[in-house]
Write an enzyme that holds these catalytic residues in place. Structure first.
Site, PDB file in Angstrom:
ATOM      1  N   SER A   1       0.863  -1.177   0.000  1.00 15.77           N
ATOM      2  CA  SER A   1       0.000   0.000   0.000  1.00 15.77           C
ATOM      3  C   SER A   1       0.899   1.226   0.000  1.00 15.77           C
ATOM      4  O   SER A   1       2.071   1.139   0.381  1.00 15.77           O
ATOM      5  CB  SER A   1      -0.849   0.001   1.279  1.00 15.77           C
ATOM      6  OG  SER A   1      -1.478   1.238   1.488  1.00 15.77           O
TER       7      SER A   1
ATOM      8  N   TYR B   1      -1.823  -1.077  10.440  1.00 13.59           N
ATOM      9  CA  TYR B   1      -1.847  -1.212   8.979  1.00 13.59           C
ATOM     10  C   TYR B   1      -0.533  -0.720   8.379  1.00 13.59           C
ATOM     11  O   TYR B   1       0.091  -1.406   7.565  1.00 13.59           O
ATOM     12  CB  TYR B   1      -3.032  -0.416   8.412  1.00 13.59           C
ATOM     13  CG  TYR B   1      -3.175  -0.498   6.920  1.00 13.59           C
ATOM     14  CD1 TYR B   1      -3.807  -1.584   6.327  1.00 13.59           C
ATOM     15  CD2 TYR B   1      -2.694   0.516   6.102  1.00 13.59           C
ATOM     16  CE1 TYR B   1      -3.952  -1.655   4.944  1.00 13.59           C
ATOM     17  CE2 TYR B   1      -2.830   0.460   4.724  1.00 13.59           C
ATOM     18  CZ  TYR B   1      -3.469  -0.632   4.149  1.00 13.59           C
ATOM     19  OH  TYR B   1      -3.599  -0.697   2.779  1.00 13.59           O
TER      20      TYR B   1
END
Length: 168
Positions: A104, A117
């Site tokens: 990401s 995350y």
């Protein structure tokens, strides 16, 4: 011909979804197969694309250990299991191949309230850089990449906020 996990388990693949086969070759698959069943049904694996993400929302010091574990299990351990499951098969086959893991943009920069995350996706970036170097030495025909997309319209943010009790 399942390879047992060193910890005693058996790694599995999903069995619910296959886009199709062409000339006996798998085009896309998502499901739960043991390695032996997968190879028996589809032959070998030349391209692997791992893509998973979940997130919690909140300050790192207030995030529960259960939420940390949940995010790291999906975002990092999913990648580790994918590498351990597929790369040995790809190397044994001796054919060219490629493993792609989605990290990401959050694996390149940190964001507030997304500590687990961000930590997991940073780890995926570093892991895939290492895997790329290892494969270049061990099997130059098998390559590795990491993809770091920016914001993509998925329910991950809404689901994460809802799980944290945040109402927009």
């Amino acid at each position: 011909d399942d390879r047992a996990d060193p910890d005693g388990g058996t790694e599995r693949f999903p069995d619910r979804f296959a886009l199709g086969e062409e000339d006996g070759r798998l085009i896309a698959c998502c499901g739960l197969y043991t390695r032996g069943t997968y190879v028996e049904r589809f032959g070998g694996v030349n391209v692997v694309c791992n893509n998973a993400g979940v997130s919690s929302y909140g300050r790192q010091w207030e995030t529960t250990l259960a939420d940390w574990q949940w995010v790291i299990d999906a975002c990092l351990w999913g990648v580790i299991h994918g590498i351990r499951s597929f790369v040995p098969r790809m190397l044994d086959a001796g054919d060219p191949g490629h493993i792609v893991n989605t990290a990401s943009f959050g694996g390149l920069i940190g964001s507030p309230n997304l500590g687990p995350y961000s930590a997991a996706k940073h780890a995926v970036v570093g892991l895939m850089e290492s895997v790329r170097h290892e494969l270049a030495r061990a099997a130059p025909g098998v390559r590795a990449s990491v993809v770091c997309p920016g914001n993509i319209h998925t329910p991950i943010t809404a689901n994460s906020l809802a799980a944290a009790g945040v109402v927009l």
